[in-house]
Design a protein around this motif. Structure first.
Motif, PDB file in Angstrom:
ATOM      1  N   VAL A   1      -3.018   0.007 -12.504  1.00 38.15           N
ATOM      2  CA  VAL A   1      -2.257   0.531 -11.375  1.00 38.15           C
ATOM      3  C   VAL A   1      -2.946   1.824 -10.950  1.00 38.15           C
ATOM      4  O   VAL A   1      -3.322   2.635 -11.803  1.00 38.15           O
ATOM      5  N   VAL A   2      -3.123   2.017  -9.647  1.00 34.14           N
ATOM      6  CA  VAL A   2      -3.739   3.232  -9.128  1.00 34.14           C
ATOM      7  C   VAL A   2      -2.764   3.903  -8.165  1.00 34.14           C
ATOM      8  O   VAL A   2      -2.256   3.268  -7.239  1.00 34.14           O
ATOM      9  N   LEU A   3      -2.533   5.178  -8.420  1.00 29.01           N
ATOM     10  CA  LEU A   3      -1.695   6.001  -7.558  1.00 29.01           C
ATOM     11  C   LEU A   3      -2.609   7.003  -6.863  1.00 29.01           C
ATOM     12  O   LEU A   3      -3.371   7.695  -7.533  1.00 29.01           O
ATOM     13  N   GLU A   4      -2.566   7.043  -5.532  1.00 30.31           N
ATOM     14  CA  GLU A   4      -3.365   7.988  -4.755  1.00 30.31           C
ATOM     15  C   GLU A   4      -2.425   9.025  -4.163  1.00 30.31           C
ATOM     16  O   GLU A   4      -1.411   8.676  -3.548  1.00 30.31           O
ATOM     17  N   THR A   5      -2.778  10.291  -4.366  1.00 24.01           N
ATOM     18  CA  THR A   5      -1.908  11.368  -3.927  1.00 24.01           C
ATOM     19  C   THR A   5      -2.714  12.634  -3.670  1.00 24.01           C
ATOM     20  O   THR A   5      -3.936  12.648  -3.819  1.00 24.01           O
ATOM     21  N   SER A   6      -2.032  13.685  -3.315  1.00 25.92           N
ATOM     22  CA  SER A   6      -2.683  14.968  -3.103  1.00 25.92           C
ATOM     23  C   SER A   6      -2.639  15.785  -4.391  1.00 25.92           C
ATOM     24  O   SER A   6      -1.697  15.672  -5.171  1.00 25.92           O
ATOM     25  N   PRO A   7      -3.653  16.608  -4.638  1.00 28.12           N
ATOM     26  CA  PRO A   7      -3.741  17.337  -5.902  1.00 28.12           C
ATOM     27  C   PRO A   7      -2.837  18.558  -6.006  1.00 28.12           C
ATOM     28  O   PRO A   7      -2.754  19.158  -7.073  1.00 28.12           O
ATOM     29  N   ASN A   8      -2.120  18.909  -4.947  1.00 30.11           N
ATOM     30  CA  ASN A   8      -1.300  20.117  -4.993  1.00 30.11           C
ATOM     31  C   ASN A   8       0.100  19.847  -5.572  1.00 30.11           C
ATOM     32  O   ASN A   8       1.092  20.340  -5.070  1.00 30.11           O
ATOM     33  N   GLN A   9       0.136  19.076  -6.640  1.00 27.98           N
ATOM     34  CA  GLN A   9       1.370  18.767  -7.353  1.00 27.98           C
ATOM     35  C   GLN A   9       1.152  19.087  -8.837  1.00 27.98           C
ATOM     36  O   GLN A   9       1.000  18.191  -9.654  1.00 27.98           O
TER      37      GLN A   9
ATOM     38  N   SER B   1       9.642  17.783 -15.165  1.00 25.99           N
ATOM     39  CA  SER B   1      10.284  18.421 -14.020  1.00 25.99           C
ATOM     40  C   SER B   1       9.458  19.630 -13.613  1.00 25.99           C
ATOM     41  O   SER B   1       8.678  20.146 -14.406  1.00 25.99           O
ATOM     42  N   GLY B   2       9.643  20.074 -12.386  1.00 27.29           N
ATOM     43  CA  GLY B   2       8.882  21.248 -11.959  1.00 27.29           C
ATOM     44  C   GLY B   2       9.186  21.643 -10.536  1.00 27.29           C
ATOM     45  O   GLY B   2      10.076  21.096  -9.890  1.00 27.29           O
ATOM     46  N   GLY B   3       8.393  22.564 -10.040  1.00 28.01           N
ATOM     47  CA  GLY B   3       8.632  23.157  -8.737  1.00 28.01           C
ATOM     48  C   GLY B   3       7.840  22.564  -7.593  1.00 28.01           C
ATOM     49  O   GLY B   3       7.858  23.111  -6.498  1.00 28.01           O
ATOM     50  N   SER B   4       7.124  21.462  -7.816  1.00 28.46           N
ATOM     51  CA  SER B   4       6.367  20.863  -6.713  1.00 28.46           C
ATOM     52  C   SER B   4       7.031  19.558  -6.277  1.00 28.46           C
ATOM     53  O   SER B   4       7.767  18.938  -7.025  1.00 28.46           O
ATOM     54  N   GLU B   5       6.758  19.168  -5.020  1.00 28.02           N
ATOM     55  CA  GLU B   5       7.284  17.914  -4.487  1.00 28.02           C
ATOM     56  C   GLU B   5       6.446  16.749  -4.983  1.00 28.02           C
ATOM     57  O   GLU B   5       5.238  16.868  -5.147  1.00 28.02           O
ATOM     58  N   TRP B   6       7.096  15.596  -5.158  1.00 27.83           N
ATOM     59  CA  TRP B   6       6.369  14.393  -5.529  1.00 27.83           C
ATOM     60  C   TRP B   6       6.009  13.641  -4.254  1.00 27.83           C
ATOM     61  O   TRP B   6       6.868  13.323  -3.443  1.00 27.83           O
ATOM     62  N   ARG B   7       4.706  13.394  -4.076  1.00 27.74           N
ATOM     63  CA  ARG B   7       4.200  12.643  -2.938  1.00 27.74           C
ATOM     64  C   ARG B   7       3.296  11.521  -3.432  1.00 27.74           C
ATOM     65  O   ARG B   7       2.505  11.719  -4.345  1.00 27.74           O
ATOM     66  N   ILE B   8       3.398  10.368  -2.769  1.00 28.74           N
ATOM     67  CA  ILE B   8       2.507   9.240  -3.056  1.00 28.74           C
ATOM     68  C   ILE B   8       1.966   8.731  -1.733  1.00 28.74           C
ATOM     69  O   ILE B   8       2.725   8.332  -0.856  1.00 28.74           O
ATOM     70  N   HIS B   9       0.628   8.752  -1.600  1.00 29.29           N
ATOM     71  CA  HIS B   9      -0.003   8.223  -0.395  1.00 29.29           C
ATOM     72  C   HIS B   9      -0.187   6.715  -0.498  1.00 29.29           C
ATOM     73  O   HIS B   9       0.022   6.013   0.483  1.00 29.29           O
ATOM     74  N   GLU B  10      -0.607   6.233  -1.646  1.00 30.95           N
ATOM     75  CA  GLU B  10      -0.772   4.796  -1.868  1.00 30.95           C
ATOM     76  C   GLU B  10      -0.541   4.480  -3.336  1.00 30.95           C
ATOM     77  O   GLU B  10      -0.910   5.261  -4.216  1.00 30.95           O
ATOM     78  N   LEU B  11       0.049   3.312  -3.581  1.00 31.81           N
ATOM     79  CA  LEU B  11       0.235   2.804  -4.935  1.00 31.81           C
ATOM     80  C   LEU B  11      -0.220   1.347  -4.925  1.00 31.81           C
ATOM     81  O   LEU B  11       0.280   0.544  -4.126  1.00 31.81           O
ATOM     82  N   ARG B  12      -1.187   1.033  -5.778  1.00 36.54           N
ATOM     83  CA  ARG B  12      -1.772  -0.311  -5.804  1.00 36.54           C
ATOM     84  C   ARG B  12      -1.814  -0.841  -7.228  1.00 36.54           C
ATOM     85  O   ARG B  12      -2.006  -0.073  -8.176  1.00 36.54           O
ATOM     86  N   ALA B  13      -1.701  -2.153  -7.348  1.00 33.91           N
ATOM     87  CA  ALA B  13      -1.886  -2.833  -8.628  1.00 33.91           C
ATOM     88  C   ALA B  13      -3.140  -3.692  -8.510  1.00 33.91           C
ATOM     89  O   ALA B  13      -3.467  -4.188  -7.426  1.00 33.91           O
ATOM     90  N   PHE B  14      -3.843  -3.858  -9.650  1.00 40.15           N
ATOM     91  CA  PHE B  14      -5.118  -4.577  -9.647  1.00 40.15           C
ATOM     92  C   PHE B  14      -5.178  -5.639 -10.735  1.00 40.15           C
ATOM     93  O   PHE B  14      -4.567  -5.489 -11.800  1.00 40.15           O
ATOM     94  N   ASP B  15      -5.952  -6.664 -10.445  1.00 43.32           N
ATOM     95  CA  ASP B  15      -6.382  -7.646 -11.428  1.00 43.32           C
ATOM     96  C   ASP B  15      -7.905  -7.532 -11.451  1.00 43.32           C
ATOM     97  O   ASP B  15      -8.580  -8.029 -10.552  1.00 43.32           O
ATOM     98  N   GLY B  16      -8.414  -6.807 -12.429  1.00 41.86           N
ATOM     99  CA  GLY B  16      -9.841  -6.496 -12.438  1.00 41.86           C
ATOM    100  C   GLY B  16     -10.150  -5.538 -11.304  1.00 41.86           C
ATOM    101  O   GLY B  16      -9.486  -4.532 -11.131  1.00 41.86           O
ATOM    102  N   VAL B  17     -11.150  -5.892 -10.491  1.00 42.69           N
ATOM    103  CA  VAL B  17     -11.511  -5.032  -9.360  1.00 42.69           C
ATOM    104  C   VAL B  17     -10.761  -5.415  -8.086  1.00 42.69           C
ATOM    105  O   VAL B  17     -10.871  -4.728  -7.072  1.00 42.69           O
ATOM    106  N   LEU B  18     -10.002  -6.509  -8.138  1.00 41.28           N
ATOM    107  CA  LEU B  18      -9.321  -6.992  -6.940  1.00 41.28           C
ATOM    108  C   LEU B  18      -7.895  -6.458  -6.853  1.00 41.28           C
ATOM    109  O   LEU B  18      -7.107  -6.602  -7.801  1.00 41.28           O
ATOM    110  N   PRO B  19      -7.540  -5.854  -5.717  1.00 46.47           N
ATOM    111  CA  PRO B  19      -6.148  -5.432  -5.551  1.00 46.47           C
ATOM    112  C   PRO B  19      -5.239  -6.657  -5.427  1.00 46.47           C
ATOM    113  O   PRO B  19      -5.626  -7.670  -4.846  1.00 46.47           O
ATOM    114  N   ILE B  20      -4.059  -6.555  -5.983  1.00 45.03           N
ATOM    115  CA  ILE B  20      -3.088  -7.641  -5.877  1.00 45.03           C
ATOM    116  C   ILE B  20      -2.496  -7.595  -4.467  1.00 45.03           C
ATOM    117  O   ILE B  20      -2.028  -6.538  -4.034  1.00 45.03           O
TER     118      ILE B  20
END
Length: 118
Positions: free
Chosen positions: A104-112, A33-52
């Motif tokens: 799984v790759v989560l892309e977001t902003s670093p200000n969290q 828990s904390g004082g910053s907002e949770w933001r997600i720009h993209e969430l992807r799952a992969f099989d090797g180098v290929l996105p599902i």
């Protein structure tokens, strides 16, 4: 421009890797828990180098499922956000069938600074 946007750009990529296995879906859980907002720009799952491929996925989030589709739209400008980070919050995707998956790759902003995921 960087000074204006600061830490709001989706430059942080968090990768979760595991042994390749057939999965029906994925869930990313906030573990602190904390004082910053949770933001997600993209969430992807992969099989090797290929996105599902995301066709047919059912996506949700708790406690705020509205707008979660923005984290799965292949557009880094859009994002999902909800309130202050709290342990137990999650985002999940049901693949609508089984898919071989190894990361799984989560892309977001670093200000969290309170972001801790599992």
């Amino acid at each position: 421009m960087d000074r204006l946007l600061g830490g709001w750009l989706p430059t942080l990529r968090v990768r979760f890797t595991f042994a390749r296995q057939l999965l029906r879906g994925i869930r990313v859980v906030q573990t602190s828990s904390g004082g910053s907002e949770w933001r997600i720009h993209e969430l992807r799952a992969f099989d090797g180098v290929l996105p599902i491929p995301r066709n047919g996925w059912q996506v949700t989030a708790d406690p705020f499922p509205w707008g979660i589709e923005s984290a799965f739209d292949n557009n880094p400008v859009t994002f999902w956000k909800w309130g202050l980070i709290a342990a137990g919050m999650y985002v999940e995707a049901d693949f609508n069938g089984t898919r071989p998956t190894d990361s799984v790759v989560l892309e977001t902003s670093p200000n969290q600074p309170d972001l801790h995921l599992n």
